[in-house]
Write an enzyme that holds these catalytic residues in place. Structure first.
Site, PDB file in Angstrom:
ATOM      1  N   LYS A  18       4.603  10.052   7.730  1.00 48.43           N
ATOM      2  CA  LYS A  18       4.262   9.662   9.106  1.00 48.43           C
ATOM      3  C   LYS A  18       5.199  10.256  10.163  1.00 48.43           C
ATOM      4  O   LYS A  18       5.109  11.442  10.443  1.00 48.43           O
ATOM      5  CB  LYS A  18       4.112   8.144   9.172  1.00 48.43           C
ATOM      6  CG  LYS A  18       2.934   7.708   8.277  1.00 48.43           C
ATOM      7  CD  LYS A  18       2.337   6.363   8.521  1.00 48.43           C
ATOM      8  CE  LYS A  18       1.040   6.259   7.712  1.00 48.43           C
ATOM      9  NZ  LYS A  18       0.946   5.143   6.811  1.00 48.43           N
ATOM     10  N   TYR A  69       0.849  -1.193   0.000  1.00 48.46           N
ATOM     11  CA  TYR A  69       0.000   0.000   0.000  1.00 48.46           C
ATOM     12  C   TYR A  69       0.883   1.241   0.000  1.00 48.46           C
ATOM     13  O   TYR A  69       1.848   1.326   0.763  1.00 48.46           O
ATOM     14  CB  TYR A  69      -0.907   0.018   1.239  1.00 48.46           C
ATOM     15  CG  TYR A  69      -1.755   1.263   1.342  1.00 48.46           C
ATOM     16  CD1 TYR A  69      -2.845   1.454   0.510  1.00 48.46           C
ATOM     17  CD2 TYR A  69      -1.444   2.256   2.273  1.00 48.46           C
ATOM     18  CE1 TYR A  69      -3.617   2.602   0.594  1.00 48.46           C
ATOM     19  CE2 TYR A  69      -2.219   3.409   2.373  1.00 48.46           C
ATOM     20  CZ  TYR A  69      -3.299   3.574   1.531  1.00 48.46           C
ATOM     21  OH  TYR A  69      -4.065   4.712   1.621  1.00 48.46           O
ATOM     22  N   ASP A  99       9.352   2.393  -0.136  1.00 47.81           N
ATOM     23  CA  ASP A  99       8.349   3.178   0.564  1.00 47.81           C
ATOM     24  C   ASP A  99       8.576   2.972   2.053  1.00 47.81           C
ATOM     25  O   ASP A  99       8.198   1.952   2.619  1.00 47.81           O
ATOM     26  CB  ASP A  99       6.942   2.738   0.145  1.00 47.81           C
ATOM     27  CG  ASP A  99       5.850   3.549   0.852  1.00 47.81           C
ATOM     28  OD1 ASP A  99       6.153   4.177   1.886  1.00 47.81           O
ATOM     29  OD2 ASP A  99       4.708   3.531   0.366  1.00 47.81           O
TER      30      ASP A  99
HETATM   31  C1  LIG Z   1       0.403   5.502   5.293  1.00 36.45           C
HETATM   32  C2  LIG Z   1       1.185   5.021   4.139  1.00 36.45           C
HETATM   33  C3  LIG Z   1       1.225   5.729   2.920  1.00 36.45           C
HETATM   34  C4  LIG Z   1       0.360   6.910   2.656  1.00 36.45           C
HETATM   35  O1  LIG Z   1       0.673   7.992   3.464  1.00 36.45           O
HETATM   36  P1  LIG Z   1      -0.454   9.133   3.655  1.00 36.45           P
HETATM   37  O2  LIG Z   1       0.252  10.202   4.397  1.00 36.45           O
HETATM   38  O3  LIG Z   1      -1.569   8.473   4.405  1.00 36.45           O
HETATM   39  O4  LIG Z   1      -0.880   9.531   2.279  1.00 36.45           O
HETATM   40  C5  LIG Z   1       2.101   5.312   1.945  1.00 36.45           C
HETATM   41  N1  LIG Z   1       2.855   4.225   2.124  1.00 36.45           N
HETATM   42  C6  LIG Z   1       2.826   3.506   3.256  1.00 36.45           C
HETATM   43  C7  LIG Z   1       3.715   2.331   3.405  1.00 36.45           C
HETATM   44  C8  LIG Z   1       1.967   3.863   4.291  1.00 36.45           C
HETATM   45  O5  LIG Z   1       1.879   3.119   5.390  1.00 36.45           O
END
Ligand SMILES: *Cc1c(COP(=O)(O)O)cnc(C)c1O
Length: 421
Positions: free
Chosen positions: A255, A139, A227
């Site tokens: 985050k 994701y 990511d």
């Molecule tokens: C939360 C998350 C995202 C998206 O970040 P947002 O700030 O919610 O758009 C992307 N990649 C990973 C792995 C995530 O956990």
């Protein structure tokens, strides 16, 4: 009537299903948070919950740490958005570069999703190729080319509104499956993956997996994107790439980086990043990019992260997970506890979990019954089997004891969980 029930009625009149992000809804209705401090959420119903959701990852020092509040209040007096460069964004960029040797240039955006979308566009610009490879179950935010799951002919978008042609450009791999790496060929612009999966529950890479992905990308001339929106500053200050010793070409962050405020970032090799506008032709822009409130909150948090913090988090998470394992064992419940640093997932399943297919074998219905039992005992996990639980430095020994007792109590009701809900 409980205040949350009344608020939910109003909320349903304002938002689809009453929420602003899908995972926040759970049956029969979610509680509404009034305030949060340290390890605790106080609900509108005046319940106090030990929180392991931690806003899905950003809060490594717990809710509203004092040192962040002080930095933010000081910044509010200096202005909240300038539309010009500021020293605050330079300071955070230099903090990130010190921790991530793979990042020589960076762009601050406002969410992890924006960072992922831009990173993919940048990889396509750099390679002149269109195909994108992701992990089944990976994701990266609501980003069109990455909103597909499944394998081969079973691959499909997990959202409506994604054009068929967009899906055709994306390929998926099973996490930890070396035989799948042959899908990375010379049509591939990039491989984007969470080096430790965090959005199917926590799934760790097997020894050598990330190294082999790196090798496959090098052979195909594809850009490797890690990511690290969850893992960055979470599993180590330098993220999963420092832990596993594998260097991506581009990293996305978010985050924890924002210290509890909205943020995203993508950065990496100078040669690639110089293609970002205005230096290059890959367009990215944002009214709130590098906004000074997120910058100072992020810098305050990042500069507090040292080995001591990670050691303390690891110790408390080990203690908690030991207690949870004993509680579930004693109750005769099948589970697989996956853990790294201060993140963990309790999968209610018999086998081990190594990828999305094995994660999906966990009993999501039973998990929600466990979730409810824990909530009744003052403990809040993220309301889904397929999320990570997070510890913070604010979680005390007392919180851990209370949580383990809650697991003992909730697990004793397991006979009532029979069947899928
Ligand atoms: C939360 C998350 C995202 C998206 O970040 P947002 O700030 O919610 O758009 C992307 N990649 C990973 C792995 C995530 O956990």
């Amino acid at each position: 009537m409980r205040r949350s029930a009344g608020l939910f009625v109003r909320s349903k009149g304002a938002f689809p299903k009453g929420v602003n992000s899908p995972v926040r809804f759970f049956e029969p209705y979610p509680f509404f948070t009034r305030k949060a401090r340290g390890s605790k959420i106080i609900t509108e119903d005046r319940d106090e919950l030990v929180d392991y959701c931690m806003a899905y990852g950003p809060l490594i020092f717990g809710h509203a740490p004092r040192f962040v509040s002080i930095a933010v209040v000081r910044q509010l007096r200096r202005g909240t958005v300038y539309g010009t460069p500021s020293c605050y964004e330079v300071r955070l960029a230099e903090d990130v570069k010190r921790a991530y040797g793979s990042i020589s240039l960076i762009r601050f955006v406002n969410s992890g999703a924006e960072a992922a979308g831009s990173a993919v566009r940048l990889a396509r610009a750099y390679t002149g190729r269109d195909a994108v490879v992701k992990i089944d179950g990976g994701y990266h935010g609501a980003v069109d080319p990455l909103m597909v799951n499944g394998r081969g002919s079973d691959m499909k978008a997990f959202s409506t509104g994604i054009p068929e042609d967009t899906c055709k450009q994306t390929r998926t791999l099973a996490f930890n499956d070396l035989s799948d790496l042959s899908n990375i060929d010379e049509d591939v612009a990039c491989v984007i993956l969470e080096p430790v999966m965090g959005n199917v529950g926590l799934v760790r890479p097997e020894k050598e997996y990330l190294r082999e992905v790196r090798r496959a990308c090098d052979e195909a001339g594809a850009v490797l994107i890690f990511d690290e929106v969850i893992t960055g500053f979470r599993v180590a200050k330098g993220g999963a790439q420092s832990l596993y010793g594998v260097t991506p070409d581009i990293t996305t962050l978010g985050k924890i980086l924002g210290g509890g405020f909205p943020i995203g970032a993508f950065g990496g090799k100078e040669e690639i990043m110089r293609m970002v506008a205005p230096e290059g032709g890959m367009f990215n822009a944002g009214t709130f990019n590098g906004n000074p409130v997120s910058m100072v909150a992020g810098a305050a948090v990042v500069e507090m992260l040292d080995e001591e913090v990670y050691r303390a988090l690891r110790d408390s998470t080990d203690r908690l997970c030991g207690g949870i394992s004993d509680a579930l064992d004693d109750a005769g419940i099948d589970f697989f506890l996956s853990k790294l640093g201060s993140a963990f997932t309790v999968f209610l399943t018999r086998g081990t979990v190594t990828d999305y297919a094995t994660a999906k074998r966990a009993d999501a219905g039973r998990f929600m019954k466990l979730h409810r039992g824990l909530m009744e005992r003052g403990v809040y996990l993220p309301p889904s089997q397929f999320e990570c639980c997070f510890m913070s430095t604010a979680h005390s020994g007392e919180d851990i004891e209370k949580t383990v007792e809650a697991f003992v109590g909730a697990a004793s009701e397991a006979r009532r969980w029979s069947g899928r809900s």
